[in-house]
Design a protein around this motif. Sequence first.
Motif, PDB file in Angstrom:
ATOM      1  N   ILE A 158       0.831  -1.197   0.000  1.00  0.00           N
ATOM      2  CA  ILE A 158       0.000   0.000   0.000  1.00  0.00           C
ATOM      3  C   ILE A 158       0.867   1.249   0.000  1.00  0.00           C
ATOM      4  O   ILE A 158       0.641   2.199  -0.752  1.00  0.00           O
ATOM      5  N   ALA A 159       1.912   1.274   0.838  1.00  0.00           N
ATOM      6  CA  ALA A 159       2.775   2.449   0.939  1.00  0.00           C
ATOM      7  C   ALA A 159       3.549   2.686  -0.349  1.00  0.00           C
ATOM      8  O   ALA A 159       3.711   3.829  -0.794  1.00  0.00           O
ATOM      9  N   ASN A 160       4.061   1.610  -0.972  1.00  0.00           N
ATOM     10  CA  ASN A 160       4.902   1.759  -2.167  1.00  0.00           C
ATOM     11  C   ASN A 160       4.130   1.615  -3.477  1.00  0.00           C
ATOM     12  O   ASN A 160       4.696   1.823  -4.544  1.00  0.00           O
ATOM     13  N   GLY A 161       2.867   1.211  -3.385  1.00  0.00           N
ATOM     14  CA  GLY A 161       2.101   1.018  -4.611  1.00  0.00           C
ATOM     15  C   GLY A 161       0.875   1.905  -4.683  1.00  0.00           C
ATOM     16  O   GLY A 161       0.814   2.861  -5.458  1.00  0.00           O
ATOM     17  N   PHE A 162      -0.098   1.616  -3.840  1.00  0.00           N
ATOM     18  CA  PHE A 162      -1.381   2.316  -3.918  1.00  0.00           C
ATOM     19  C   PHE A 162      -1.223   3.801  -3.652  1.00  0.00           C
ATOM     20  O   PHE A 162      -1.777   4.634  -4.380  1.00  0.00           O
ATOM     21  N   TYR A 163      -0.480   4.181  -2.604  1.00  0.00           N
ATOM     22  CA  TYR A 163      -0.357   5.578  -2.221  1.00  0.00           C
ATOM     23  C   TYR A 163       0.423   6.395  -3.247  1.00  0.00           C
ATOM     24  O   TYR A 163       0.310   7.623  -3.270  1.00  0.00           O
ATOM     25  N   ILE A 164       1.214   5.755  -4.090  1.00  0.00           N
ATOM     26  CA  ILE A 164       2.032   6.483  -5.065  1.00  0.00           C
ATOM     27  C   ILE A 164       1.364   6.543  -6.429  1.00  0.00           C
ATOM     28  O   ILE A 164       1.300   7.609  -7.057  1.00  0.00           O
ATOM     29  N   TYR A 165       0.803   5.431  -6.882  1.00  0.00           N
ATOM     30  CA  TYR A 165       0.326   5.376  -8.262  1.00  0.00           C
ATOM     31  C   TYR A 165      -1.175   5.642  -8.392  1.00  0.00           C
ATOM     32  O   TYR A 165      -1.622   6.053  -9.467  1.00  0.00           O
ATOM     33  N   TYR A 166      -1.925   5.418  -7.330  1.00  0.00           N
ATOM     34  CA  TYR A 166      -3.364   5.661  -7.440  1.00  0.00           C
ATOM     35  C   TYR A 166      -3.707   7.127  -7.712  1.00  0.00           C
ATOM     36  O   TYR A 166      -4.626   7.415  -8.493  1.00  0.00           O
ATOM     37  N   PRO A 167      -3.020   8.123  -7.081  1.00  0.00           N
ATOM     38  CA  PRO A 167      -3.345   9.530  -7.397  1.00  0.00           C
ATOM     39  C   PRO A 167      -3.184   9.910  -8.851  1.00  0.00           C
ATOM     40  O   PRO A 167      -3.735  10.934  -9.280  1.00  0.00           O
ATOM     41  N   MET A 168      -2.446   9.109  -9.649  1.00  0.00           N
ATOM     42  CA  MET A 168      -2.304   9.432 -11.072  1.00  0.00           C
ATOM     43  C   MET A 168      -3.640   9.322 -11.810  1.00  0.00           C
ATOM     44  O   MET A 168      -3.812   9.906 -12.887  1.00  0.00           O
ATOM     45  N   LEU A 169      -4.587   8.580 -11.247  1.00  0.00           N
ATOM     46  CA  LEU A 169      -5.901   8.471 -11.884  1.00  0.00           C
ATOM     47  C   LEU A 169      -6.634   9.808 -11.924  1.00  0.00           C
ATOM     48  O   LEU A 169      -7.661   9.934 -12.594  1.00  0.00           O
ATOM     49  N   ILE A 170      -6.095  10.789 -11.203  1.00  0.00           N
ATOM     50  CA  ILE A 170      -6.743  12.097 -11.183  1.00  0.00           C
ATOM     51  C   ILE A 170      -6.755  12.726 -12.575  1.00  0.00           C
ATOM     52  O   ILE A 170      -7.640  13.518 -12.902  1.00  0.00           O
ATOM     53  N   VAL A 171      -5.798  12.358 -13.423  1.00  0.00           N
ATOM     54  CA  VAL A 171      -5.765  12.865 -14.803  1.00  0.00           C
ATOM     55  C   VAL A 171      -6.981  12.369 -15.572  1.00  0.00           C
ATOM     56  O   VAL A 171      -7.662  13.134 -16.281  1.00  0.00           O
ATOM     57  N   ILE A 172      -7.289  11.082 -15.449  1.00  0.00           N
ATOM     58  CA  ILE A 172      -8.446  10.510 -16.144  1.00  0.00           C
ATOM     59  C   ILE A 172      -9.737  11.132 -15.633  1.00  0.00           C
ATOM     60  O   ILE A 172     -10.640  11.462 -16.416  1.00  0.00           O
ATOM     61  N   LEU A 173      -9.821  11.333 -14.324  1.00  0.00           N
ATOM     62  CA  LEU A 173     -11.025  11.929 -13.741  1.00  0.00           C
ATOM     63  C   LEU A 173     -11.196  13.370 -14.203  1.00  0.00           C
ATOM     64  O   LEU A 173     -12.326  13.819 -14.460  1.00  0.00           O
ATOM     65  N   CYS A 174     -10.100  14.111 -14.292  1.00  0.00           N
ATOM     66  CA  CYS A 174     -10.187  15.495 -14.768  1.00  0.00           C
ATOM     67  C   CYS A 174     -10.645  15.544 -16.226  1.00  0.00           C
ATOM     68  O   CYS A 174     -11.467  16.395 -16.603  1.00  0.00           O
ATOM     69  N   ILE A 175     -10.134  14.643 -17.064  1.00  0.00           N
ATOM     70  CA  ILE A 175     -10.545  14.603 -18.473  1.00  0.00           C
ATOM     71  C   ILE A 175     -12.030  14.253 -18.582  1.00  0.00           C
ATOM     72  O   ILE A 175     -12.777  14.867 -19.359  1.00  0.00           O
ATOM     73  N   ALA A 176     -12.461  13.263 -17.785  1.00  0.00           N
ATOM     74  CA  ALA A 176     -13.876  12.881 -17.802  1.00  0.00           C
ATOM     75  C   ALA A 176     -14.768  14.023 -17.339  1.00  0.00           C
ATOM     76  O   ALA A 176     -15.858  14.254 -17.889  1.00  0.00           O
ATOM     77  N   THR A 177     -14.327  14.775 -16.335  1.00  0.00           N
ATOM     78  CA  THR A 177     -15.111  15.905 -15.850  1.00  0.00           C
ATOM     79  C   THR A 177     -15.137  17.035 -16.869  1.00  0.00           C
ATOM     80  O   THR A 177     -16.170  17.694 -17.053  1.00  0.00           O
ATOM     81  N   TYR A 178     -14.013  17.264 -17.536  1.00  0.00           N
ATOM     82  CA  TYR A 178     -13.953  18.347 -18.522  1.00  0.00           C
ATOM     83  C   TYR A 178     -14.926  18.103 -19.675  1.00  0.00           C
ATOM     84  O   TYR A 178     -15.592  19.032 -20.148  1.00  0.00           O
ATOM     85  N   PHE A 179     -15.042  16.867 -20.126  1.00  0.00           N
ATOM     86  CA  PHE A 179     -15.959  16.539 -21.218  1.00  0.00           C
ATOM     87  C   PHE A 179     -17.349  16.139 -20.714  1.00  0.00           C
ATOM     88  O   PHE A 179     -18.176  15.677 -21.500  1.00  0.00           O
ATOM     89  N   SER A 180     -17.589  16.286 -19.421  1.00  0.00           N
ATOM     90  CA  SER A 180     -18.915  16.045 -18.809  1.00  0.00           C
ATOM     91  C   SER A 180     -19.432  14.648 -19.113  1.00  0.00           C
ATOM     92  O   SER A 180     -20.611  14.457 -19.469  1.00  0.00           O
ATOM     93  N   LEU A 181     -18.555  13.663 -18.989  1.00  0.00           N
ATOM     94  CA  LEU A 181     -18.972  12.287 -19.280  1.00  0.00           C
ATOM     95  C   LEU A 181     -20.003  11.790 -18.279  1.00  0.00           C
ATOM     96  O   LEU A 181     -20.949  11.077 -18.641  1.00  0.00           O
ATOM     97  N   GLY A 182     -19.846  12.171 -17.002  1.00  0.00           N
ATOM     98  CA  GLY A 182     -20.822  11.752 -16.000  1.00  0.00           C
ATOM     99  C   GLY A 182     -22.190  12.358 -16.254  1.00  0.00           C
ATOM    100  O   GLY A 182     -23.221  11.678 -16.127  1.00  0.00           O
ATOM    101  N   THR A 183     -22.223  13.627 -16.651  1.00  0.00           N
ATOM    102  CA  THR A 183     -23.497  14.284 -16.958  1.00  0.00           C
ATOM    103  C   THR A 183     -24.170  13.645 -18.153  1.00  0.00           C
ATOM    104  O   THR A 183     -25.393  13.439 -18.170  1.00  0.00           O
ATOM    105  N   ARG A 184     -23.381  13.306 -19.164  1.00  0.00           N
ATOM    106  CA  ARG A 184     -23.953  12.670 -20.349  1.00  0.00           C
ATOM    107  C   ARG A 184     -24.507  11.278 -20.033  1.00  0.00           C
ATOM    108  O   ARG A 184     -25.559  10.883 -20.561  1.00  0.00           O
ATOM    109  N   CYS A 185     -23.811  10.552 -19.174  1.00  0.00           N
ATOM    110  CA  CYS A 185     -24.305   9.225 -18.788  1.00  0.00           C
ATOM    111  C   CYS A 185     -25.611   9.330 -18.010  1.00  0.00           C
ATOM    112  O   CYS A 185     -26.541   8.534 -18.209  1.00  0.00           O
ATOM    113  N   LEU A 186     -25.701  10.304 -17.112  1.00  0.00           N
ATOM    114  CA  LEU A 186     -26.937  10.488 -16.360  1.00  0.00           C
ATOM    115  C   LEU A 186     -28.092  10.877 -17.276  1.00  0.00           C
ATOM    116  O   LEU A 186     -29.238  10.444 -17.073  1.00  0.00           O
TER     117      LEU A 186
END
Length: 539
Positions: free
Chosen positions: A419-447
Amino acid sequence: MPVFWRVVYWTSQCLTWLLLPFMQSYARSGGFSITGKIKTALIENAIYYGTYLLIFGSLLIYVAVHPEWHLSWYELQTIGITAANTWGLFLLVLLLGYGLVEIPRSYWNASRHGHLLMKTYFKASKLMTEKADAEENLEDVMEEVRKVSESIKYNHPLRKCIDTILRKCPVDYQEKMGRNMDDYEDFDDKQNTYPTEKSLVKLHKQVIYVVQRHNRTRVQWQILLQQAIHLEDVAKNETSLSHQFVHSFPLCEPAGWFRRYIYTPTVEWYWECLLKPWFYRLLSVVLTLFSVAVVWSECTFFSTRPVLSLFAVFIQLAERDYNYLYIEMACFITIFFLCTCVYSTVFRIRVFNYYYLASHHQTDAYSLQFSGMLFCRLTPPLCLNFLGLIHMDSAISHQQKLQTAYTSIMGSMRVLSFIANGFYIYYPMLIVILCIATYFSLGTRCLNLLGFQQFMDDSEMTSDLIDEGKELIRRERRKRQRMEDGENRRRRALHSSCWTSLGVHVGLFISWFFEIRRQSLKRSLYINSLHLPLRAAVI
């Protein structure tokens, strides 16, 4: 400091994992006594507590069977902290990815009056539907309460439960039900089927929910109506050549010394029509730069040679010059921005009507406690993530530095290395994908595809709801205009009646004055007529 952090951390953990879930069930319970509410809360939280005990037990077994680890109290404590922070970090990245894009975009859209007015029309249409649904549900539940109240008379053992339910009903419904009640009637002589206490508990819970929802939609409708009228006034005043802000309903505007001497119509016009849009655009650009810096740092904070995290670079530059004031200001501004992005997303979350934070004191106790529970879970991993961004967490930066007081109580997460050397370091990189999805309003379109209408500029359903909302606002504007015209006529009538009354009193006073003068003149002539013979005799 370690003692202080231990008190703060474990207090917040007891709140979020033990006390607040119990208080949520207690507040939502329809029981009529404290004992009944506690019993309901314990039953509802049995599954909740069991799930987390299962997760903690799994981690405990994993550590216990590992041949290199020997469990101690300190390591057991670290496992608990790791489990809580892992769950908190999972939520943190999801909420932060949304807030980093949505907050700058919300301020940019706020500078566009046309876009903001269309969105307000859309909200009005949806809120009117919700308001009508809330009124219908309130009528149905009040009808059920009326039937139960008429069946259970004053000498029934459950009558006190009915009285408790009636006290939660709106005042007009209480008066209607009170007029239909008989004075006294023996329930034993009738063969009625009386409700049980369990059904009354369920009815009590429904009454609390529908009344709170009805009040919330009613207040929100008035607030949204005021916002729509204000935005329409801004759109009308943008082309004004006099540079004086004119309100459609001046009687509804709050009057005070601030509006009279400082926030004058001229100042209001320059702020609303000229300065405010540019201020919001500038603020949006600044927040966008902060968001880009956060995303870049979240993806590169594990790199220590070279140092790629921007926040770590700024802190290390200040560290070389021993500029402690700059370090304090930089840390405060960064943490404040991160907290704003995360917590504002919590305020925007709405899970149907089950969890919903509403403004102007219209949030129920369950939603308030749920948000407090989220804050307690998000704050520790947020602080730990910030320390990782500035390379002050030795477990992530792998630097031999003096640990901070906060990371010392976290145990550096080294007990669970994956967890210390894997999850805590690499999981925050998913923030890029979430930002892209939010910018193109993918969640709003799905709803929207699932049938939950969300505001979108290029949607046909959105345009239909906008037209419906515009008609609703126009109808409410005409209603308010008639009320204001009636108020103006009443004031003019009162004003004219005051002047008429004043004129009548002045006329009466003049008539009285001349009457006194006439009476005094007659009296003097009469006295003179009596004195003439006497004067003649004397002469």
